[in-house]
Design a protein around this motif. Sequence first.
Motif, PDB file in Angstrom:
ATOM      1  N   TRP A  68       4.891   9.483  -9.990  1.00  0.00           N
ATOM      2  CA  TRP A  68       5.223   8.874 -11.273  1.00  0.00           C
ATOM      3  C   TRP A  68       4.017   8.199 -11.903  1.00  0.00           C
ATOM      4  N   SER A  69       4.063   8.160 -13.233  1.00  0.00           N
ATOM      5  CA  SER A  69       3.028   7.496 -13.996  1.00  0.00           C
ATOM      6  C   SER A  69       3.642   7.020 -15.306  1.00  0.00           C
ATOM      7  N   GLY A  70       3.353   5.800 -15.679  1.00  0.00           N
ATOM      8  CA  GLY A  70       3.859   5.256 -16.933  1.00  0.00           C
ATOM      9  C   GLY A  70       4.197   3.790 -16.794  1.00  0.00           C
ATOM     10  N   PRO A  71       4.735   3.195 -17.853  1.00  0.00           N
ATOM     11  CA  PRO A  71       5.013   1.758 -17.837  1.00  0.00           C
ATOM     12  C   PRO A  71       6.031   1.325 -16.777  1.00  0.00           C
ATOM     13  N   VAL A  72       7.055   2.115 -16.534  1.00  0.00           N
ATOM     14  CA  VAL A  72       8.048   1.721 -15.528  1.00  0.00           C
ATOM     15  C   VAL A  72       7.438   1.839 -14.131  1.00  0.00           C
ATOM     16  N   ALA A  73       6.645   2.868 -13.896  1.00  0.00           N
ATOM     17  CA  ALA A  73       5.966   3.008 -12.602  1.00  0.00           C
ATOM     18  C   ALA A  73       5.027   1.829 -12.376  1.00  0.00           C
ATOM     19  N   ALA A  97       3.966  -3.691  -9.930  1.00  0.00           N
ATOM     20  CA  ALA A  97       3.758  -5.113 -10.183  1.00  0.00           C
ATOM     21  C   ALA A  97       4.912  -5.942  -9.608  1.00  0.00           C
ATOM     22  N   GLN A  98       6.136  -5.467  -9.786  1.00  0.00           N
ATOM     23  CA  GLN A  98       7.291  -6.188  -9.267  1.00  0.00           C
ATOM     24  C   GLN A  98       7.268  -6.210  -7.735  1.00  0.00           C
ATOM     25  N   ALA A 149       4.631  -6.290  -5.882  1.00  0.00           N
ATOM     26  CA  ALA A 149       3.640  -7.299  -5.503  1.00  0.00           C
ATOM     27  C   ALA A 149       4.224  -8.701  -5.628  1.00  0.00           C
ATOM     28  N   ARG A 150       4.976  -8.954  -6.701  1.00  0.00           N
ATOM     29  CA  ARG A 150       5.598 -10.277  -6.873  1.00  0.00           C
ATOM     30  C   ARG A 150       6.640 -10.539  -5.786  1.00  0.00           C
ATOM     31  N   ILE A 151       7.437  -9.532  -5.482  1.00  0.00           N
ATOM     32  CA  ILE A 151       8.468  -9.690  -4.452  1.00  0.00           C
ATOM     33  C   ILE A 151       7.828  -9.935  -3.088  1.00  0.00           C
ATOM     34  N   ALA A 152       6.789  -9.176  -2.774  1.00  0.00           N
ATOM     35  CA  ALA A 152       6.109  -9.359  -1.487  1.00  0.00           C
ATOM     36  C   ALA A 152       5.525 -10.759  -1.375  1.00  0.00           C
ATOM     37  N   THR A 153       4.934 -11.243  -2.459  1.00  0.00           N
ATOM     38  CA  THR A 153       4.364 -12.584  -2.460  1.00  0.00           C
ATOM     39  C   THR A 153       5.455 -13.628  -2.248  1.00  0.00           C
ATOM     40  N   ALA A 154       6.543 -13.497  -2.980  1.00  0.00           N
ATOM     41  CA  ALA A 154       7.640 -14.455  -2.860  1.00  0.00           C
ATOM     42  C   ALA A 154       8.274 -14.398  -1.476  1.00  0.00           C
ATOM     43  N   LEU A 157       0.833  -1.201   0.000  1.00  0.00           N
ATOM     44  CA  LEU A 157       0.000   0.000   0.000  1.00  0.00           C
ATOM     45  C   LEU A 157       0.869   1.252   0.000  1.00  0.00           C
ATOM     46  N   LEU A 158       1.849   1.297   0.900  1.00  0.00           N
ATOM     47  CA  LEU A 158       2.723   2.470   0.990  1.00  0.00           C
ATOM     48  C   LEU A 158       3.601   2.608  -0.257  1.00  0.00           C
ATOM     49  N   TRP A 159       4.067   1.500  -0.792  1.00  0.00           N
ATOM     50  CA  TRP A 159       4.863   1.527  -2.023  1.00  0.00           C
ATOM     51  C   TRP A 159       4.040   2.109  -3.174  1.00  0.00           C
ATOM     52  N   ASN A 160       2.833   1.601  -3.337  1.00  0.00           N
ATOM     53  CA  ASN A 160       1.982   2.081  -4.431  1.00  0.00           C
ATOM     54  C   ASN A 160       1.637   3.555  -4.272  1.00  0.00           C
ATOM     55  N   ARG A 161       1.383   3.983  -3.054  1.00  0.00           N
ATOM     56  CA  ARG A 161       1.129   5.407  -2.816  1.00  0.00           C
ATOM     57  C   ARG A 161       2.336   6.246  -3.214  1.00  0.00           C
ATOM     58  N   ALA A 162       3.531   5.782  -2.829  1.00  0.00           N
ATOM     59  CA  ALA A 162       4.752   6.535  -3.145  1.00  0.00           C
ATOM     60  C   ALA A 162       4.971   6.595  -4.659  1.00  0.00           C
ATOM     61  N   VAL A 163       4.757   5.496  -5.337  1.00  0.00           N
ATOM     62  CA  VAL A 163       4.914   5.496  -6.801  1.00  0.00           C
ATOM     63  C   VAL A 163       3.888   6.437  -7.418  1.00  0.00           C
ATOM     64  N   ASP A 164       2.616   6.258  -7.072  1.00  0.00           N
ATOM     65  CA  ASP A 164       1.543   7.023  -7.697  1.00  0.00           C
ATOM     66  C   ASP A 164       1.597   8.514  -7.390  1.00  0.00           C
ATOM     67  N   ALA A 165       2.214   8.890  -6.291  1.00  0.00           N
ATOM     68  CA  ALA A 165       2.270  10.307  -5.918  1.00  0.00           C
ATOM     69  C   ALA A 165       3.104  11.129  -6.897  1.00  0.00           C
TER      70      ALA A 165
END
Length: 157
Positions: free
Chosen positions: A107-112, A117-118, A120-125, A97-105
């Motif tokens: 940046w916007s685009g494919p790398v963001a 997404a990465q 979420a994968r890392i957190a799951t793993a 949640l905090l990561w996504n907020r920081a990104v969205d605050a």
Amino acid sequence: MAGPRPVPPAGRRDLGDRGDVLALLDDFYRAVLTDDVLAPVFEGVGADVPAHLPVIADFWAGQLFGHGAYRGGLLRAHQRVHGEHPLNQGHFTRWLLLWNRAVDARWSGPVAERAKAQAARIATAMHGRLEGQRSTPQEVLGASAPRLPVVHQPHSH
């Protein structure tokens, strides 16, 4: 033929380099270190976030831009934390949640979007490995296994 590229919201551009990653990490850890759920974990293990930011930036630059400078032990470091302060799914969900907020605050685009997404994968793993699942992070990251949700927050203006 590719369609038109989406125009980022006013004032936001895509993550472009390691400098942007450092700015993202600064925003993110500022939130983490004051968060009711995550700050006690960092305090409990005596984490020196400023000292580790360059290493964390190397990791994320590698994830997002393919730079190979990261030489740390991501799982090993988190196993130590988990041993001292058990991490549960709530910790990982809050981290996302905090990561996504920081990104969205900022940046916007494919790398963001790839950064979210990465994460979420890392957190799951990471959560799976800390809970004793036999698969390696590489196996989980490459699999289409269930993932923790990527939580999007509405933007406030």
